[in-house]
Design an enzyme around this catalytic site. Structure first.
Site, PDB file in Angstrom:
ATOM      1  N   CYS A  25      36.126  40.992  34.298  1.00 21.06           N
ATOM      2  CA  CYS A  25      37.101  40.390  35.229  1.00 21.06           C
ATOM      3  C   CYS A  25      37.070  41.008  36.616  1.00 21.06           C
ATOM      4  O   CYS A  25      37.807  40.578  37.505  1.00 21.06           O
ATOM      5  CB  CYS A  25      38.509  40.442  34.642  1.00 21.06           C
ATOM      6  SG  CYS A  25      38.691  39.361  33.210  1.00 21.06           S
ATOM      7  N   HIS A  75      43.526  25.559  42.670  1.00 21.66           N
ATOM      8  CA  HIS A  75      42.194  25.555  43.274  1.00 21.66           C
ATOM      9  C   HIS A  75      42.063  26.536  44.442  1.00 21.66           C
ATOM     10  O   HIS A  75      41.298  26.311  45.376  1.00 21.66           O
ATOM     11  CB  HIS A  75      41.762  24.144  43.664  1.00 21.66           C
ATOM     12  CG  HIS A  75      41.373  23.331  42.462  1.00 21.66           C
ATOM     13  ND1 HIS A  75      42.306  22.696  41.689  1.00 21.66           N
ATOM     14  CD2 HIS A  75      40.172  23.109  41.895  1.00 21.66           C
ATOM     15  CE1 HIS A  75      41.690  22.087  40.689  1.00 21.66           C
ATOM     16  NE2 HIS A  75      40.388  22.331  40.790  1.00 21.66           N
ATOM     17  N   GLU A 136      47.011  32.349  30.491  1.00 18.92           N
ATOM     18  CA  GLU A 136      45.735  32.482  31.192  1.00 18.92           C
ATOM     19  C   GLU A 136      44.591  31.863  30.393  1.00 18.92           C
ATOM     20  O   GLU A 136      43.690  31.250  30.955  1.00 18.92           O
ATOM     21  CB  GLU A 136      45.472  33.972  31.428  1.00 18.92           C
ATOM     22  CG  GLU A 136      44.239  34.262  32.234  1.00 18.92           C
ATOM     23  CD  GLU A 136      44.091  35.740  32.528  1.00 18.92           C
ATOM     24  OE1 GLU A 136      44.759  36.232  33.453  1.00 18.92           O
ATOM     25  OE2 GLU A 136      43.306  36.400  31.828  1.00 18.92           O
TER      26      GLU A 136
END
Length: 149
Positions: A25, A75, A136
């Site tokens: 990550c 986005h 998530e």
């Protein structure tokens, strides 16, 4: 009259990177987030009110969450503004990408705290934010409860 909780769910796509993290990550990647917003209040008892029987109109709650969270984060790529990712963020922004610079590590835990503060500020005074759940992945989520804070 009884206190009632109502929940509205939202979805948005957001990219992020965790600077200094010791796993995958640390790289820029994204998630299909699901946000559940639960508020609590007493249903309107005035029979002449067009919102009679509602704690809050789901449409009104939707406007708040869309304006404060979904329309901002959808986005977009989120970076901690205090990390070296700032150079990448500037490059993306220069190429007309949506970039958000925040003053926290953009984990689900920290994002849900940020979201709670933003939503609480916009709710009518007779409505309280009860909880948030930011999912998530299919199996990972962070939760915020007013009773814990």
């Amino acid at each position: 009259m009884s206190k009632i909780r109502i929940t509205k769910q939202f979805s948005f796509e957001t990219g992020h990177a965790l600077y200094g993290y010791d796993g995958k990550c640390k790289n820029v990647h994204g998630h299909s987030y699901k946000l559940s917003v639960t508020v609590i209040g007493t249903p309107i008892s005035d029979k002449d009110n067009v919102k009679y029987g509602m704690v809050i109109d789901f449409g009104d709650l939707k406007k708040i969450v869309k304006n404060e969270i979904v329309d901002v984060f959808d986005h977009a790529t989120v970076f901690n503004k205090n990390t070296p990712h700032i150079e990448l963020a500037k490059e993306l922004a220069d190429r007309d990408h949506s970039v958000l610079l925040v003053d926290y590590q953009p984990t689900s835990e920290m994002m849900v705290i940020d979201f709670a503060e933003k939503i609480k500020k916009q709710l009518p005074s007779h409505i309280s934010l009860f909880s948030l759940r930011l999912q998530e992945t299919d199996s990972s989520f962070a939760e915020w409860f007013a009773s814990d804070n």
